[in-house]
Design a protein around this motif. Sequence first.
Motif, PDB file in Angstrom:
ATOM      1  N   GLU A   1       0.817  -1.208   0.000  1.00  0.00           N
ATOM      2  CA  GLU A   1       0.000   0.000   0.000  1.00  0.00           C
ATOM      3  C   GLU A   1       0.861   1.272   0.000  1.00  0.00           C
ATOM      4  OE1 GLU A   1      -2.077  -3.325   0.535  1.00  0.00           O
ATOM      5  OE2 GLU A   1      -0.647  -2.689   2.086  1.00  0.00           O
ATOM      6  N   ASP A   2       2.105   1.183   0.465  1.00  0.00           N
ATOM      7  CA  ASP A   2       2.969   2.361   0.469  1.00  0.00           C
ATOM      8  C   ASP A   2       3.449   2.739  -0.924  1.00  0.00           C
ATOM      9  OD1 ASP A   2       2.731   2.726   3.116  1.00  0.00           O
ATOM     10  OD2 ASP A   2       4.648   1.805   3.657  1.00  0.00           O
ATOM     11  N   THR A   3       3.557   1.752  -1.816  1.00  0.00           N
ATOM     12  CA  THR A   3       4.152   1.997  -3.131  1.00  0.00           C
ATOM     13  C   THR A   3       3.140   2.037  -4.252  1.00  0.00           C
ATOM     14  OG1 THR A   3       4.518  -0.377  -3.342  1.00  0.00           O
ATOM     15  CG2 THR A   3       6.325   0.953  -2.465  1.00  0.00           C
ATOM     16  N   SER A   4       1.842   1.785  -3.934  1.00  0.00           N
ATOM     17  CA  SER A   4       0.829   1.750  -4.986  1.00  0.00           C
ATOM     18  C   SER A   4       0.146   3.089  -5.101  1.00  0.00           C
ATOM     19  CB  SER A   4      -0.201   0.658  -4.690  1.00  0.00           C
ATOM     20  OG  SER A   4      -1.207   0.656  -5.666  1.00  0.00           O
ATOM     21  N   SER A   5       0.109   3.605  -6.290  1.00  0.00           N
ATOM     22  CA  SER A   5      -0.570   4.884  -6.509  1.00  0.00           C
ATOM     23  C   SER A   5      -2.078   4.686  -6.602  1.00  0.00           C
ATOM     24  CB  SER A   5      -0.065   5.532  -7.794  1.00  0.00           C
ATOM     25  OG  SER A   5       1.300   5.775  -7.721  1.00  0.00           O
ATOM     26  N   TYR A   6      -2.444   3.566  -7.136  1.00  0.00           N
ATOM     27  CA  TYR A   6      -3.876   3.273  -7.280  1.00  0.00           C
ATOM     28  C   TYR A   6      -4.103   1.865  -6.778  1.00  0.00           C
ATOM     29  CZ  TYR A   6      -3.546   7.233 -10.443  1.00  0.00           C
ATOM     30  OH  TYR A   6      -3.289   8.452 -10.980  1.00  0.00           O
ATOM     31  N   ARG A   7      -5.211   1.704  -6.165  1.00  0.00           N
ATOM     32  CA  ARG A   7      -5.487   0.401  -5.579  1.00  0.00           C
ATOM     33  C   ARG A   7      -5.594  -0.679  -6.636  1.00  0.00           C
ATOM     34  NH1 ARG A   7     -10.940  -0.418  -2.211  1.00  0.00           N
ATOM     35  NH2 ARG A   7     -11.726  -0.454  -4.334  1.00  0.00           N
ATOM     36  N   GLU A   8      -6.011  -0.264  -7.847  1.00  0.00           N
ATOM     37  CA  GLU A   8      -6.209  -1.270  -8.889  1.00  0.00           C
ATOM     38  C   GLU A   8      -4.885  -1.703  -9.525  1.00  0.00           C
ATOM     39  OE1 GLU A   8      -7.653   1.589  -8.693  1.00  0.00           O
ATOM     40  OE2 GLU A   8      -9.753   1.142  -8.206  1.00  0.00           O
ATOM     41  N   VAL A   9      -3.817  -0.938  -9.308  1.00  0.00           N
ATOM     42  CA  VAL A   9      -2.532  -1.242  -9.969  1.00  0.00           C
ATOM     43  C   VAL A   9      -1.564  -1.835  -8.956  1.00  0.00           C
ATOM     44  CG1 VAL A   9      -0.613  -0.275 -11.251  1.00  0.00           C
ATOM     45  CG2 VAL A   9      -2.910   0.664 -11.546  1.00  0.00           C
ATOM     46  N   ALA A  10      -0.879  -2.893  -9.331  1.00  0.00           N
ATOM     47  CA  ALA A  10       0.072  -3.526  -8.413  1.00  0.00           C
ATOM     48  C   ALA A  10       1.213  -2.563  -8.130  1.00  0.00           C
ATOM     49  CB  ALA A  10       0.609  -4.813  -9.020  1.00  0.00           C
TER      50      ALA A  10
END
Length: 672
Positions: free
Chosen positions: A548-557
């Motif tokens: 969650e720290d490195t994801s800009s969007y929840r839908e993108v890994a």
Amino acid sequence: EDDDDVHFEIDSLTGDLFLSKELDYETASHFLLRVIIKDYNNNPPQNSTVFLSIDVEDQNDHSPCFRDDFIVIGIEENVPVGTLVYTFNAKDGDGGFLNSKVEYSLEMSNMGENPFLIHPSYGTLTTALPLDREITRSVILTVSATDQAINLTDRRLDSLTVKVVVLDTNDNSPSFTSSPLSYVMEDVEVGFFVHRIIAKDPDEGRNGQVTYHILSGNENKAFVLDKITGLLTTTQLLDHEIQERYSLTVMALDDGSPALSATQVLTILVLDVNDETPVFLKQLYKTAVHENQDPGEFVVKVEAVDRDAGLNSLLHYEILPGTGYEKFRVNSDSGEVVTTASLDRETQDIFTIKGSPSRSSTAQLYLTVLDENDHNPLFAKTQYQISVREDLEEGSAILDLFASDEDDGLNGEVTYSLIDDTFGAFAIDSITGSIVTTKALDRETKSQYTFRAVASDSSTHLPRSTTVTVLIQDVNDNVPKFEQSYYKASVWEGQSPKRDIIQVFATDLDSGLNGETEYSILSGNEKATFLMDSARGILATTTVLDHEDTSSYREVAASHRLVLLASDRGTPSLNSTATVLITVLDVDDNPPVFSSPEYHIHVKESIPVGTHITEVSATDCDAGTNAEITYTIISGNDRGHFRLDGKTGSVDLMKTLDYEDTMKFSLIIQAT
């Protein structure tokens, strides 16, 4: 009438006109005759007159004529091409235009290229080529003058022989022909002839007269130079031990205007004469030696010096006869004195030994033994090994071979060659034995060459060879290359630190430190999340990763993009880069969170069934199926007044509301 010379006669009865004298066009080209007619039948007689005009036509009866049969003309060398040399003028006595019109032509006596041109109409002689007196001193020309009679067979000509003398200009500097090196013995008398300086100047007259002068190197006035003859003689006694070499700068100057000159450095070597007496460094040597020592005991080393040079300075030591001298011996070359017997102090405790060097003269027998070709050339070693850098320039010398041949003259002249395949990389100088590269070397292509070199003389004997091994030293000329330019890897979030993610490999064709590869992270690791094993190329984590720290969007890994650097350890270091994309895989470690902990909705009791009441919404920081939310009513809807869409969170009315029955509903909705 009007014919004073009586060129014509007329028949008084018939009126026929006759030529009574030969005509000359050049004397008279026109006649005007007055003919009188008398009629004697009338009385008195009657006369009448007619005029007869006669033009004399010219005949080509005169040849062109030069004033002289032979002339000499002078012209300076180096004049510009086109310079006027002379103007010829031939006269033709004919009166007609073509019969007296003269055209000029030019021929040279030899077969060389003619350096002159003549104008056919004006007779002007000009230069056609540059003139150089030192190449051509004079030219013999034949100048012809031809009239232009209409009939070619009637044309007449005259010719003139011309000698053109090329006059000298001072365009050549003197050139030394004498040797720049001379020798003189140091014991010659004052006035001794040392050397003759000779310089040649191809110019003539004063331009070629050379005088000689010393410009420098004669500061102590040891020599005098005759400026006319070039004879160099001594003016004082010479001493090899004080000065063994003189370098005189000599100028040869011609007498032209302007004068031209040349210089030469004349080296005079003063040869040594055995005129110095050896002198001991000390007049008295004191030393002590133990008695009862074995013969050969070192006593002392005596030394003398001789200021002469070469063989004249070689010293020979000996002990003069005297009391007890037989118990000692001196090394004739080194001057070391040793005992020849065991000494007994009680018998004799003091010895006085005398030695005195003196000059002497010697005679030598110089015997020359004529050579037969009975020796083969021999290399100093049977094999050579040399290391060279691979970046050596083409044509560089890498090894100088030498083979000696004990024979003399032509029998001892050695030629060198290579046998075996050098792959076009090397060649040998047949005279000097120097091996040079013939193309660029590349250690990565071929790291070692082995071939044989042969030394031959003029005999038919089997030539001798030596083995040459050339080791190619590595130069850092190859960049480490990753197996891939782009890598992909993944890691689960929440895993413990120091977990290996991926191992990358880079290869470097160089050897040694130049081929050793070190790995590092060039960019993308600003938070030091990852660690690279510099030796093995293993990429690992340094901390627990959170998707969650490195994801800009929840839908993108979530992912990290790192630029890796592979560097060799050469000097200077070479490197290359590769990109690795690390995907942080999601773990379901986050619960859904409603956008609001409470929703307050006001509706009228009269709204119809099916009316949309509200919509609840929750979010989940996880990704993928971990973030797919399902909504359920877990309490407060016992009578089924409301329906909740499990996917969208939409709440709709399912039964009619009655304010008097129930004023408030409290629904607890769960997001899973």
